[in-house]
Design a protein around this motif. Structure first.
Motif, PDB file in Angstrom:
ATOM      1  N   PHE A 151       0.819  -1.202   0.000  1.00 56.74           N
ATOM      2  CA  PHE A 151       0.000   0.000   0.000  1.00 56.74           C
ATOM      3  C   PHE A 151       0.861   1.264   0.000  1.00 56.74           C
ATOM      4  N   LEU A 152       1.982   1.233   0.679  1.00 51.53           N
ATOM      5  CA  LEU A 152       2.891   2.380   0.678  1.00 51.53           C
ATOM      6  C   LEU A 152       3.420   2.651  -0.735  1.00 51.53           C
ATOM      7  N   LEU A 153       3.847   1.603  -1.436  1.00 48.99           N
ATOM      8  CA  LEU A 153       4.308   1.765  -2.820  1.00 48.99           C
ATOM      9  C   LEU A 153       3.182   2.264  -3.715  1.00 48.99           C
ATOM     10  N   TYR A 154       1.973   1.778  -3.490  1.00 51.23           N
ATOM     11  CA  TYR A 154       0.815   2.189  -4.284  1.00 51.23           C
ATOM     12  C   TYR A 154       0.553   3.683  -4.120  1.00 51.23           C
ATOM     13  N   HIS A 155       0.538   4.163  -2.884  1.00 53.18           N
ATOM     14  CA  HIS A 155       0.259   5.589  -2.649  1.00 53.18           C
ATOM     15  C   HIS A 155       1.363   6.473  -3.230  1.00 53.18           C
ATOM     16  N   LEU A 156       2.601   6.052  -3.092  1.00 58.17           N
ATOM     17  CA  LEU A 156       3.706   6.827  -3.662  1.00 58.17           C
ATOM     18  C   LEU A 156       3.681   6.773  -5.192  1.00 58.17           C
ATOM     19  N   ALA A 157       3.210   5.651  -5.752  1.00 63.26           N
ATOM     20  CA  ALA A 157       3.105   5.537  -7.205  1.00 63.26           C
ATOM     21  C   ALA A 157       2.094   6.526  -7.766  1.00 63.26           C
ATOM     22  N   ASN A 158       1.052   6.822  -7.006  1.00 62.74           N
ATOM     23  CA  ASN A 158       0.009   7.746  -7.452  1.00 62.74           C
ATOM     24  C   ASN A 158       0.236   9.175  -6.993  1.00 62.74           C
ATOM     25  N   ASN A 159       1.337   9.412  -6.293  1.00 67.46           N
ATOM     26  CA  ASN A 159       1.668  10.761  -5.809  1.00 67.46           C
ATOM     27  C   ASN A 159       3.144  11.021  -6.106  1.00 67.46           C
ATOM     28  N   ILE A 160       3.407  11.347  -7.358  1.00 60.67           N
ATOM     29  CA  ILE A 160       4.796  11.482  -7.823  1.00 60.67           C
ATOM     30  C   ILE A 160       5.539  12.579  -7.073  1.00 60.67           C
ATOM     31  N   GLN A 161       4.851  13.665  -6.721  1.00 60.68           N
ATOM     32  CA  GLN A 161       5.527  14.735  -5.976  1.00 60.68           C
ATOM     33  C   GLN A 161       6.022  14.241  -4.622  1.00 60.68           C
ATOM     34  N   ALA A 162       5.189  13.449  -3.946  1.00 63.41           N
ATOM     35  CA  ALA A 162       5.605  12.882  -2.661  1.00 63.41           C
ATOM     36  C   ALA A 162       6.772  11.936  -2.855  1.00 63.41           C
ATOM     37  N   GLN A 163       6.745  11.151  -3.936  1.00 63.76           N
ATOM     38  CA  GLN A 163       7.835  10.221  -4.222  1.00 63.76           C
ATOM     39  C   GLN A 163       9.133  10.974  -4.482  1.00 63.76           C
ATOM     40  N   GLU A 164       9.055  12.082  -5.205  1.00 62.58           N
ATOM     41  CA  GLU A 164      10.259  12.875  -5.492  1.00 62.58           C
ATOM     42  C   GLU A 164      10.812  13.525  -4.227  1.00 62.58           C
ATOM     43  N   ARG A 165       9.924  14.031  -3.386  1.00 62.54           N
ATOM     44  CA  ARG A 165      10.403  14.642  -2.135  1.00 62.54           C
ATOM     45  C   ARG A 165      11.069  13.589  -1.260  1.00 62.54           C
ATOM     46  N   LEU A 166      10.486  12.393  -1.219  1.00 64.11           N
ATOM     47  CA  LEU A 166      11.089  11.305  -0.458  1.00 64.11           C
ATOM     48  C   LEU A 166      12.454  10.936  -1.017  1.00 64.11           C
ATOM     49  N   ARG A 167      12.561  10.871  -2.330  1.00 65.03           N
ATOM     50  CA  ARG A 167      13.834  10.508  -2.969  1.00 65.03           C
ATOM     51  C   ARG A 167      14.912  11.557  -2.662  1.00 65.03           C
ATOM     52  N   ASN A 168      14.547  12.820  -2.716  1.00 65.39           N
ATOM     53  CA  ASN A 168      15.507  13.890  -2.411  1.00 65.39           C
ATOM     54  C   ASN A 168      15.984  13.801  -0.964  1.00 65.39           C
ATOM     55  N   GLU A 169      15.062  13.489  -0.037  1.00 63.52           N
ATOM     56  CA  GLU A 169      15.460  13.337   1.364  1.00 63.52           C
ATOM     57  C   GLU A 169      16.444  12.178   1.521  1.00 63.52           C
ATOM     58  N   CYS A 170      16.162  11.072   0.838  1.00 61.50           N
ATOM     59  CA  CYS A 170      17.032   9.901   0.942  1.00 61.50           C
ATOM     60  C   CYS A 170      18.427  10.193   0.399  1.00 61.50           C
ATOM     61  N   LEU A 171      18.483  10.857  -0.759  1.00 54.41           N
ATOM     62  CA  LEU A 171      19.779  11.142  -1.377  1.00 54.41           C
ATOM     63  C   LEU A 171      20.598  12.110  -0.530  1.00 54.41           C
ATOM     64  N   GLU A 172      19.926  13.073   0.092  1.00 53.39           N
ATOM     65  CA  GLU A 172      20.636  14.015   0.965  1.00 53.39           C
ATOM     66  C   GLU A 172      21.214  13.291   2.185  1.00 53.39           C
ATOM     67  N   LEU A 173      20.400  12.424   2.792  1.00 49.13           N
ATOM     68  CA  LEU A 173      20.875  11.677   3.962  1.00 49.13           C
ATOM     69  C   LEU A 173      21.980  10.701   3.586  1.00 49.13           C
ATOM     70  N   LYS A 174      21.880  10.132   2.407  1.00 49.38           N
ATOM     71  CA  LYS A 174      22.906   9.190   1.960  1.00 49.38           C
ATOM     72  C   LYS A 174      24.240   9.890   1.745  1.00 49.38           C
ATOM     73  N   SER A 175      24.186  11.091   1.204  1.00 51.97           N
ATOM     74  CA  SER A 175      25.427  11.836   0.989  1.00 51.97           C
ATOM     75  C   SER A 175      26.050  12.269   2.310  1.00 51.97           C
ATOM     76  N   GLU A 176      25.227  12.436   3.349  1.00 54.57           N
ATOM     77  CA  GLU A 176      25.732  12.864   4.652  1.00 54.57           C
ATOM     78  C   GLU A 176      26.216  11.697   5.500  1.00 54.57           C
TER      79      GLU A 176
END
Length: 490
Positions: free
Chosen positions: A309-334
């Motif tokens: 269900f989490l993947l489903y909701h993120l699949a239908n909310n691309i903006q939320a998916q992009e914000r999540l991806r940006n947070e992950c990449l920032e934390l990964k670089s840190e």
């Protein structure tokens, strides 16, 4: 003839019991002049023995496998959570309790799921100590290795994951995570050839059979709970499936426990649940086997359904998916690898999970047997009544949430426009109090670790033919295959 006589006596006994209980409830209601009697509480008509079954089976007003639809169609709703008592009790897993109580050579209790009273409290207290967030945080690196392996697995079988029901793949990764956290064992569910694991009708591998056994038990529990317990008289098909599935889970649990006992515990290694249980003086071998079996039973599909269900909701909310991806990449670089601090700082990831659990909680509801007479909505509800709160119903009331049917993770983040303080009892996907899900911390960390790994390597969109809903079994299951269209991210 003898069987018919037994059934007739059983039904007569239930009729007598029903009328005695109703009489006592009326008497209690009449004694309390400040509240109305329980018999006058509004709701669907209930008949002796069969209860509300005609509304489900004959009149088709309610659905047996869409309990959230039923709750939304009812006019009255009340919620009670301040009547836990010292030993919070519920009525659930009755067939599983019957199966285990008939095998005293293997079980000293019927387990955490169906047991009530002081014996439940004893076992629960000892089993839950290593399941706290601090202890589980020591296993983040092990969980991260499994998540990284799953991402590589997706990359190797990219065509298949875009074509298959993705739930099949999620069952495998969460089985692997359960094995790591509970037993410090790799079950190699991501190593075997993909086609043979997913589609062979004669599959005999341990991962396949464990997933199948856990699924069959969970699927048949609600059916045996809600119908007449004829399985106490003869072995019905649902009870047979539960018995055979449990026998296999017992066999594997016992084997893994013996393997762990024969190993030498290294001081510098993170301690798994089983390490803690084996060193506990209050748990006997039967308690440990029961706990291990229940973690295998409850740790796979609860997580795979939630993640679907989490993947489903993120699949239908691309903006939320992009914000999540940006947070992950920032934390990964840190931070580089995922760590306790990494997850603590992943504010948006936690908000996404919380919002998905609000819309699609894995639990059908939170039930309690009231330990004392309780006034609810102006009505005197007698002691011993089973009260159930449906998470998936109250979490979509407009009086609690703006745009209640929309996926908006920002509503859980302080400082965001959509943020609003909500009564903590409104959204309780893991249950409440000392009887809440014992694997809550394990589930949350496992889900977050897998999500962070996936979103940094893939984007995805929904490829299903319609909106995703739930089917009510023991837990809420997706009502259709999980079809996702993945794209690789450089």
């Amino acid at each position: 003839m003898f069987l018919f006589l037994l059934i007739s006596i059983f039904i007569l006994f239930l009729c007598i019991q029903h009328f005695i209980v109703r009489r006592r409830r009326r008497e209690k209601g009449n004694k309390d002049f400040s509240s109305k009697p329980f018999s006058s509480m509004p709701g669907p008509p209930s008949y002796p023995i069969i209860g509300t079954l005609p509304l489900y089976i004959y009149y088709k007003k309610y659905s047996l496998n869409r309990l959230h639809w039923n709750g939304r169609s009812k006019e009255y709703h009340w919620t009670v959570f301040n009547k836990e008592g010292k030993y919070p009790s519920r009525r659930s897993h009755t067939a599983l309790a019957y199966y285990r109580s008939s095998r005293p050579q293997k079980y000293s209790t019927t387990g955490l799921l169906p047991t009530n009273g002081a014996e439940w409290r004893r076992v629960r207290t000892l089993l839950q100590k290593p399941a706290n967030r601090t202890s589980i945080s020591g296993l983040i690196s092990s969980l991260n290795l499994v998540a990284e392996e799953f991402v590589e697995y997706m990359d190797r079988h990219f065509i298949c994951v875009n074509k298959d029901d993705f739930l099949d793949h999620l069952n495998r990764v969460f089985l692997e995570m359960t094995g790591v956290v509970t037993f410090d064992t790799r079950l190699n569910s991501l190593q075997n050839p993909l086609q043979r694991i997913l589609y062979s009708k004669t599959e005999s591998s341990i991962p396949y059979r464990l997933i199948k056994a856990a699924e069959e038990t969970n699927d048949k529990i609600l059916e045996t709970d809600n119908n007449l317990p004829t399985w106490k008289i003869w072995e019905t098909k649902p009870f047979k499936m539960i018995r055979e599935s449990q026998e296999y889970i017992e066999k594997i649990s016992s084997q893994l426990i013996q393997d762990k006992k024969s190993q030498h515990m290294q001081e510098d290694c993170p301690r798994t649940l089983l390490d803690h249980w084996l060193s506990s003086t209050g748990l006997n071998d039967k308690d440990i086997m029961t706990g291990a079996a229940e973690f295998l039973l409850a740790g796979i599909h609860t997580s795979s359904y939630t993640f679907s269900f989490l993947l489903y909701h993120l699949a239908n909310n691309i903006q939320a998916q992009e914000r999540l991806r940006n947070e992950c990449l920032e934390l990964k670089s840190e931070f580089g690898e995922i760590s306790r601090e990494y997850l603590h700082r992943a504010v948006y990831a936690k908000a996404c999970l919380k919002e998905s659990l609000r819309l699609n909680p894995v639990s059908v509801g939170v039930g309690r047997i009231l330990p004392e007479d309780t006034v609810l909505g102006g009505y005197l509800v007698p002691k011993g009544t089973l009260a159930v709160t449906q998470n998936q119903v109250i979490c979509r009331f407009a009086e609690f949430f703006e745009q209640p049917n929309s996926f908006i993770p920002e509503r859980w983040i302080e400082g965001e426009i959509m943020h609003k303080e909500v009564d903590p009892f409104i959204s309780i996907p893991f249950g409440y109090g000392i009887r809440q899900c014992i694997g809550k911390n394990i589930a949350e960390i496992s889900l977050q670790v897998l999500l962070m790994n996936m979103v940094s390597r893939f984007s995805w969109s929904w490829a299903g033919t319609k909106d995703l809903d739930t089917v009510s079994l023991l837990i809420n299951k997706p009502d259709q295959p999980i079809r996702l269209k993945f794209k690789k991210i450089d």
